[in-house]
Design a protein around this motif. Structure first.
Motif, PDB file in Angstrom:
ATOM      1  N   ALA A 140       0.867  -1.184   0.000  1.00  0.00           N
ATOM      2  CA  ALA A 140       0.000   0.000   0.000  1.00  0.00           C
ATOM      3  C   ALA A 140       0.899   1.227   0.000  1.00  0.00           C
ATOM      4  O   ALA A 140       1.826   1.328   0.812  1.00  0.00           O
ATOM      5  CB  ALA A 140      -0.909   0.003   1.217  1.00  0.00           C
ATOM      6  N   ILE A 141       0.636   2.148  -0.919  1.00  0.00           N
ATOM      7  CA  ILE A 141       1.359   3.419  -0.991  1.00  0.00           C
ATOM      8  C   ILE A 141       0.381   4.493  -0.513  1.00  0.00           C
ATOM      9  O   ILE A 141      -0.695   4.647  -1.083  1.00  0.00           O
ATOM     10  CB  ILE A 141       1.824   3.738  -2.429  1.00  0.00           C
ATOM     11  N   GLY A 142       0.757   5.229   0.524  1.00  0.00           N
ATOM     12  CA  GLY A 142      -0.129   6.225   1.101  1.00  0.00           C
ATOM     13  C   GLY A 142      -0.318   7.434   0.205  1.00  0.00           C
ATOM     14  O   GLY A 142       0.474   7.701  -0.706  1.00  0.00           O
ATOM     15  N   ALA A 143      -1.365   8.178   0.486  1.00  0.00           N
ATOM     16  CA  ALA A 143      -1.655   9.402  -0.268  1.00  0.00           C
ATOM     17  C   ALA A 143      -0.501  10.382  -0.125  1.00  0.00           C
ATOM     18  O   ALA A 143       0.065  10.550   0.959  1.00  0.00           O
ATOM     19  CB  ALA A 143      -2.948  10.029   0.245  1.00  0.00           C
ATOM     20  N   ASN A 144      -0.139  11.000  -1.240  1.00  0.00           N
ATOM     21  CA  ASN A 144       0.917  12.018  -1.318  1.00  0.00           C
ATOM     22  C   ASN A 144       2.307  11.521  -0.954  1.00  0.00           C
ATOM     23  O   ASN A 144       3.211  12.324  -0.749  1.00  0.00           O
ATOM     24  CB  ASN A 144       0.554  13.248  -0.483  1.00  0.00           C
ATOM     25  N   ALA A 145       2.511  10.218  -0.876  1.00  0.00           N
ATOM     26  CA  ALA A 145       3.836   9.675  -0.599  1.00  0.00           C
ATOM     27  C   ALA A 145       4.751   9.913  -1.795  1.00  0.00           C
ATOM     28  O   ALA A 145       4.302   9.909  -2.940  1.00  0.00           O
ATOM     29  CB  ALA A 145       3.744   8.181  -0.298  1.00  0.00           C
TER      30      ALA A 145
END
Length: 175
Positions: A140-145
């Motif tokens: 999972a890649i977080g928002a704005n990462a």
């Protein structure tokens, strides 16, 4: 024909919504990939012209830049449209999902290397994945990462620059 099975799969991945802009982008993408298999050169050139017009139209209307050189797995979903840029050097495994504002591309113009993304990857809104990196399976890649390094299987990446942590698995029916 393989083209139509991919289109049916893409439509099912978008819950049968013909109006989903992500589905439109995938429809043009699949047509662009298919045109390479057309054997008469003159007909292939005609389909290439049609693809270029459709690609630009979808890019303008949806804000999704998905060139046919990208390698996509099955069940690729573009959840929300707008501001999505994917490099032609990138590749995605099966069951990936991206949202608006995502960039998957080159870190430097002189390095034609883009991320290689595994299966079951969920990329949050506004995330940037840049350079010659590998994103593992079940990530999972977080928002704005902003992800500039490899992410192993079963991990989460979040923040600027991205912090990488193991995914916590929650057991169902905990009391």
């Amino acid at each position: 024909m393989k083209l139509f099975s991919f289109i049916r799969s893409d439509l099912a991945a978008h819950d049968g919504d013909w109006g989903a802009q992500g589905f439109w982008a995938l429809l043009v993408y699949r047509f662009g990939r298919w045109r390479y298999s057309v054997r008469p050169a003159l007909l292939r050139k005609l389909f290439s012209l049609i693809y270029k017009v459709l690609y630009k139209l979808v890019q303008i209307v949806t804000g999704i830049e998905l060139p046919c050189e990208v390698r996509l797995g099955k069940n690729f979903v573009i959840d929300h449209f707008g501001g999505i840029v994917i490099s032609g050097y990138a590749s995605f495994g099966d069951n990936c999902r991206i949202r608006n504002g995502v960039v998957v591309g080159l870190r430097r113009v002189d390095e034609p290397c883009a991320p290689q993304i595994g299966n079951n990857v969920d990329i949050g809104a506004g995330a940037k994945l840049l350079g010659n990196i590998r994103i593992g399976n079940n990530v999972a890649i977080g928002a704005n990462a902003v992800v500039l390094c490899d992410v192993p299987d079963n991990h989460v990446a979040y923040g600027v620059p991205a912090v990488i942590k193991p995914r916590k698995v929650l057991a169902c029916n905990q009391t």
